[in-house]
Design a protein around this motif. Sequence first.
Motif, short mmCIF file in Angstrom:
data_model
loop_
_atom_site.label_atom_id
_atom_site.label_comp_id
_atom_site.label_asym_id
_atom_site.label_seq_id
_atom_site.Cartn_x
_atom_site.Cartn_y
_atom_site.Cartn_z
N UNK A 167 0.31 -0.65 -6.65
CA UNK A 167 -0.97 -0.94 -6.02
C UNK A 167 -1.53 -2.23 -6.62
N UNK A 168 -2.44 -2.87 -5.89
CA UNK A 168 -3.06 -4.09 -6.40
C UNK A 168 -4.16 -3.80 -7.40
N UNK A 169 -4.71 -2.60 -7.34
CA UNK A 169 -5.76 -2.20 -8.28
C UNK A 169 -5.77 -0.68 -8.41
N UNK A 170 -6.49 -0.19 -9.39
CA UNK A 170 -6.56 1.26 -9.62
C UNK A 170 -7.17 1.95 -8.40
N UNK A 171 -6.49 2.98 -7.87
CA UNK A 171 -6.98 3.65 -6.67
C UNK A 171 -8.09 4.67 -6.98
N UNK A 172 -8.91 4.95 -5.97
CA UNK A 172 -9.93 5.99 -6.12
C UNK A 172 -9.27 7.36 -5.89
N UNK A 210 -1.39 -7.11 -9.30
CA UNK A 210 -2.31 -7.88 -8.46
C UNK A 210 -1.60 -8.90 -7.57
N UNK A 211 -0.32 -9.19 -7.83
CA UNK A 211 0.42 -10.15 -7.01
C UNK A 211 0.68 -9.65 -5.59
N UNK A 212 0.53 -8.34 -5.34
CA UNK A 212 0.73 -7.87 -3.96
C UNK A 212 -0.53 -8.10 -3.13
N UNK A 213 -1.59 -8.59 -3.78
CA UNK A 213 -2.85 -9.03 -3.16
C UNK A 213 -3.73 -7.90 -2.62
N UNK A 214 -3.16 -6.81 -2.25
CA UNK A 214 -3.90 -5.68 -1.70
C UNK A 214 -2.91 -4.71 -1.09
N UNK A 215 -3.36 -3.50 -0.80
CA UNK A 215 -2.49 -2.53 -0.18
C UNK A 215 -1.63 -1.78 -1.19
N UNK A 216 -0.46 -1.34 -0.72
CA UNK A 216 0.39 -0.47 -1.53
C UNK A 216 1.85 -0.66 -1.14
N UNK A 240 13.67 6.40 -3.55
CA UNK A 240 15.11 6.16 -3.43
C UNK A 240 15.36 4.75 -2.95
N UNK A 241 16.12 4.61 -1.87
CA UNK A 241 16.43 3.30 -1.32
C UNK A 241 15.44 2.86 -0.25
N UNK A 242 14.47 3.69 0.07
CA UNK A 242 13.51 3.39 1.14
C UNK A 242 12.24 2.80 0.54
N UNK A 243 11.79 1.68 1.12
CA UNK A 243 10.56 1.03 0.66
C UNK A 243 9.56 1.02 1.81
N UNK A 244 8.38 1.54 1.54
CA UNK A 244 7.25 1.50 2.47
C UNK A 244 6.33 0.41 1.95
N UNK A 245 6.32 -0.74 2.62
CA UNK A 245 5.58 -1.90 2.12
C UNK A 245 4.34 -2.12 2.98
N UNK A 246 3.22 -1.71 2.45
CA UNK A 246 1.94 -1.92 3.12
C UNK A 246 1.10 -2.90 2.34
N UNK A 247 1.76 -3.84 1.65
CA UNK A 247 1.03 -4.81 0.84
C UNK A 247 0.50 -5.95 1.72
#
Length: 75
Positions: A14-19, A44-50, A55-62
């Motif tokens: 995450x880009x910052x600590x989540x609530x 913080x380099x992902x700028x925002x999101x998550x 495993x081998x699957x990446x969910x990129x919502x950054x």
Amino acid sequence: MKRQDNDLVARITLSERPDDETLRKIVEFVKKRGCTNTEYSIDPNILGGIVIQIGDVVYDGSLRSRLERIRQSVQ
């Protein structure tokens, strides 16, 4: 990434600590995908999101990846 044979680990960036509400949603998401353990990191380099890797699957919502897709689409 696996710790043991049937013990999937979700690596969450995450880009910052989540609530608390965001943490609840993350746990729900990874449990539905069979994960029993989570590892959190702040980048913080992902700028925002998550970004979630199971495993081998990446969910990129950054935000960084979204901006990159926009940049590629206008070239």
